[in-house]
Design an enzyme around this catalytic site. Structure first.
Site, PDB file in Angstrom:
ATOM      1  N   SER A  12      -1.914   3.555  33.762  1.00 23.01           N
ATOM      2  CA  SER A  12      -1.317   2.539  32.897  1.00 23.01           C
ATOM      3  C   SER A  12      -0.275   3.202  32.024  1.00 23.01           C
ATOM      4  O   SER A  12      -0.499   4.307  31.523  1.00 23.01           O
ATOM      5  CB  SER A  12      -2.412   1.943  32.017  1.00 23.01           C
ATOM      6  OG  SER A  12      -1.850   1.106  31.037  1.00 23.01           O
ATOM      7  N   HIS A  71       6.645  -1.260  31.476  1.00 22.19           N
ATOM      8  CA  HIS A  71       5.185  -1.156  31.510  1.00 22.19           C
ATOM      9  C   HIS A  71       4.753  -1.213  32.963  1.00 22.19           C
ATOM     10  O   HIS A  71       5.303  -1.991  33.749  1.00 22.19           O
ATOM     11  CB  HIS A  71       4.555  -2.334  30.751  1.00 22.19           C
ATOM     12  CG  HIS A  71       3.126  -2.603  31.129  1.00 22.19           C
ATOM     13  ND1 HIS A  71       2.746  -3.686  31.894  1.00 22.19           N
ATOM     14  CD2 HIS A  71       1.997  -1.913  30.854  1.00 22.19           C
ATOM     15  CE1 HIS A  71       1.434  -3.643  32.073  1.00 22.19           C
ATOM     16  NE2 HIS A  71       0.956  -2.591  31.459  1.00 22.19           N
ATOM     17  N   ARG A  91     -11.851   3.959  23.385  1.00 20.13           N
ATOM     18  CA  ARG A  91     -10.948   5.010  22.894  1.00 20.13           C
ATOM     19  C   ARG A  91      -9.675   4.316  22.407  1.00 20.13           C
ATOM     20  O   ARG A  91      -8.709   4.110  23.152  1.00 20.13           O
ATOM     21  CB  ARG A  91     -10.632   6.029  23.977  1.00 20.13           C
ATOM     22  CG  ARG A  91      -9.840   7.206  23.398  1.00 20.13           C
ATOM     23  CD  ARG A  91      -9.669   8.365  24.356  1.00 20.13           C
ATOM     24  NE  ARG A  91      -9.187   9.526  23.629  1.00 20.13           N
ATOM     25  CZ  ARG A  91      -7.905   9.885  23.561  1.00 20.13           C
ATOM     26  NH1 ARG A  91      -6.987   9.199  24.197  1.00 20.13           N
ATOM     27  NH2 ARG A  91      -7.555  10.955  22.863  1.00 20.13           N
TER      28      ARG A  91
END
Lengths: 413, 413
Positions: free
Chosen positions: B203, B217, B372
């Protein structure tokens, strides 16, 4: 209306500065016209709730823009006490003067006057502390019922972005609102699945430029719901909380003490209860941090009586200026370093995270069609910053405030 | 491992720059140690999914930080093709080499190698285009199973903030995940309410400094779930999309054409279907705007066969560098005005709104304990801006891109 110069809304392009357009005095006339103002005139004055304030979406069909000129106290008008009071407001109230006059003793009237007055008091205090910038005033109308007055100051001497919104909305509650209210324990008897309501409030977020002047948020609101059997439920909610970039204990104690004094006049249990509620509500769960050093927060307050709770809310609203402006005056000329500014920007990032991820009013407003987005997102700072894995050294002043955000303290006894 | 200098994570204070700490070669040894590496050694290498990638939360117990030195091609190792391939990665893969070797033909192995390779390819291309900055590399471990490798570049010559995350996580799906999957039509038979799963992905979000270089992205992921009866469900998801500050039609056509070419090799229907899906997904509902000019987006892709879908995903992943880097090179030295920069910052504000309010992976990650957070919120820009009632003039270049964001266009046939 001497302090109001009503203007049509014209915006420049990428520079984002407001251009002043041609003068419109329609709203001013509507305020000062007396019995001749009919329903059409009134609709111009109707102003609807920002979803942030009331948790309700507000479409808007018209709005007007005004710039606040330096205040000169209006002469005493022969038209009565109510009109004189309204002349001090930032814009005409949402509900027509005639209706307010006819329902002078109604809590809705009392609260609308209080929130309009609070808006004006806070805007004037901010404009005076800023010493340069003026508020842009939008009076706007909600198709579904009601309207609002948004006052926004951008790029002042002292304030980067300051917004003070009033909203007065009525109509039928959405299914989502009914579900949300029931989920927090309200027992509501609907009429064919419908619930007529009236909600009003004042809501504000003030982001200063200087990292040594904290951000403040406050919000005071009143809710009425009419059930199937004609029974009327009502409650008040609200709060005031402070978000400093750095910890200044003296400031935080002053802030909390001023709020506690306002609370204590009405009930010894209010401050400790609403201080804890505030710490619990403004929690950025994914960071394990509160948004700021707290203040007070409460909702669903419906006892001992309407009048008594209103007096409490009035005390809280009147405490906004004294709890905040002295801190602004004390620090607005403090020197600061680029590192101070950077830390402020990172904290602004957290402010954005809270408002977009957790704040119930914002989330609900964004999810509801017809919302006035600009009023809802007025609470976001002008600028914010996110750095990967930023972590201040343990003995730094940045770590000092982080510790307080991670473990809230008691500031006054 | 010549390209990796592994360092412990130490951060300076408000300045937010990474300090380089003492060198640790544990992870490097763990990669190159062969049969002697036991489960303890392996756990150091396990890296867990950012919630953004896999829609799964990842707690982490240890992490290491590395800086990418200029690449020198590693010498051909006598230890076989797999080890040679891993030497090109930004960090050791999440799963131990021995396990990868033993399951060479398994789709999980193939996908882990693809995402690690994609991460390295993209990071190297970005570092080369930047010409100055280096990536900070965090290899981290997820207590619940798996781990991740986060590569982040901040404040480069060309890039303001660029993150490329890999995650490989396994364990049991949370109840929330099961509900979410069922809600989108998956029929899942649980074992005592539990569902063992494995998820992995790469990602990335790249925010450049120059307003004439768009943000990109991308995200490619693979999911496996084992049902009560031993049946294994699997699917792929992913996409690549572009968010320019200003419209440059030639760039957008190049971007879409490169993605279409990658899609067309595998199915004539892929590009049109996934282009529309992308426009629909990256929709900022409360603004009535898409986040950018789109690209492709797909989920739950599980036919015609595992191998064929993998080949399609591989083509998409390999298209990231050619669809984006030429645009970066073309515009990275373009001149720009303060007004251009301001508009870029306002668009970054919209990017934040989409990611915090709508993005499913972000929302789910933030809501799940043990996430996280730094890997999830790595997608946020370094800086963003919100102005009240900003509205560009109708004929401006700001309005030109807004029109496209409000009504997506077809860029290639």
């Amino acid at each position: 209306m001497s302090q109001l110069l009503l203007l049509s809304a014209v915006r420049a392009g990428a520079g984002g500065r407001a251009l002043r357009g041609s003068c419109s005095l329609r709203a001013a006339r509507a305020l000062h016209g007396s019995s001749s103002r009919g329903s059409q005139g009134r609709s111009l004055l109707m102003a609807a709730g920002s979803a942030v304030v009331a948790g309700l979406a507000a479409g808007y069909s018209r709005f007007q823009r005004a710039e606040m000129a330096p205040r000169s106290l209006p002469p005493v008008s022969p038209q009565g006490e109510l009109e004189r009071r309204c002349e001090g407001f930032m814009a005409p109230p949402v509900t027509g003067l005639q209706e307010l006059q006819a329902n002078r003793a109604d809590m809705k009237t009392q609260m609308e006057l209080l929130i309009m007055e609070t808006q004006a008091e806070v805007c004037r205090a901010l404009a005076a502390a800023d010493g340069g910038a003026t508020f842009i005033i939008d009076s706007w109308h909600r198709t579904e019922g009601g309207g609002g007055v948004s006052c926004v100051l951008q790029d002042g001497n002292v304030f980067e972005k300051a917004g003070v919104n009033v909203s007065v909305v009525h109509g039928y509650l959405s299914e989502e609102s009914i579900l949300q209210m029931k989920s927090r324990g309200k027992n509501l008897k609907t009429k064919n699945g419908k619930l007529p309501f009236c909600a009003m409030g004042v809501s504000s977020v003030i982001h200063p430029k200087n990292p040594h002047v904290p951000t403040i948020h406050f919000n005071y609101r009143y809710f009425e719901i009419e059930e199937e059997d004609g029974n009327k439920q009502w409650w008040f909610g609200g709060g005031t909380d402070l978000t400093p970039t750095y910890l200044n204990k003296q400031d935080v104690v002053h802030f909390h003490q001023t709020l506690k004094d306002a609370c204590d006049k009405h009930g010894a249990g209010y401050y400790p209860q609403f201080k804890k509620w505030c710490d619990d509500y403004f929690f950025i769960k994914h960071r394990g941090e509160r948004r700021g050093v707290g203040g007070i927060f409460f909702d669903d307050l419906d006892s001992p009586s309407k009048e008594e709770v209103f007096k409490f809310v009035e005390s809280c609203a009147k405490a906004v200026v004294p709890c905040y402006i002295p801190i602004v005056e004390k620090h607005k000329n403090d020197s600061f370093s680029p590192e101070d500014k950077l830390w402020q920007q990172l904290r602004r990032g957290r402010y954005v995270e809270f408002n977009l991820v957790y704040d119930r009013g914002t989330k609900f407003g964004l999810a509801t069609p017809g919302s006035r987005i600009e009023s809802i997102l007025m609470s976001l700072p002008l600028t914010a910053r996110w750095e990967y894995m930023h972590s201040p050294p343990p003995d730094s002043k940045e770590a000092e405030i982080l510790n307080v955000l991670r473990e809230p303290k008691d500031w006054v006894q």
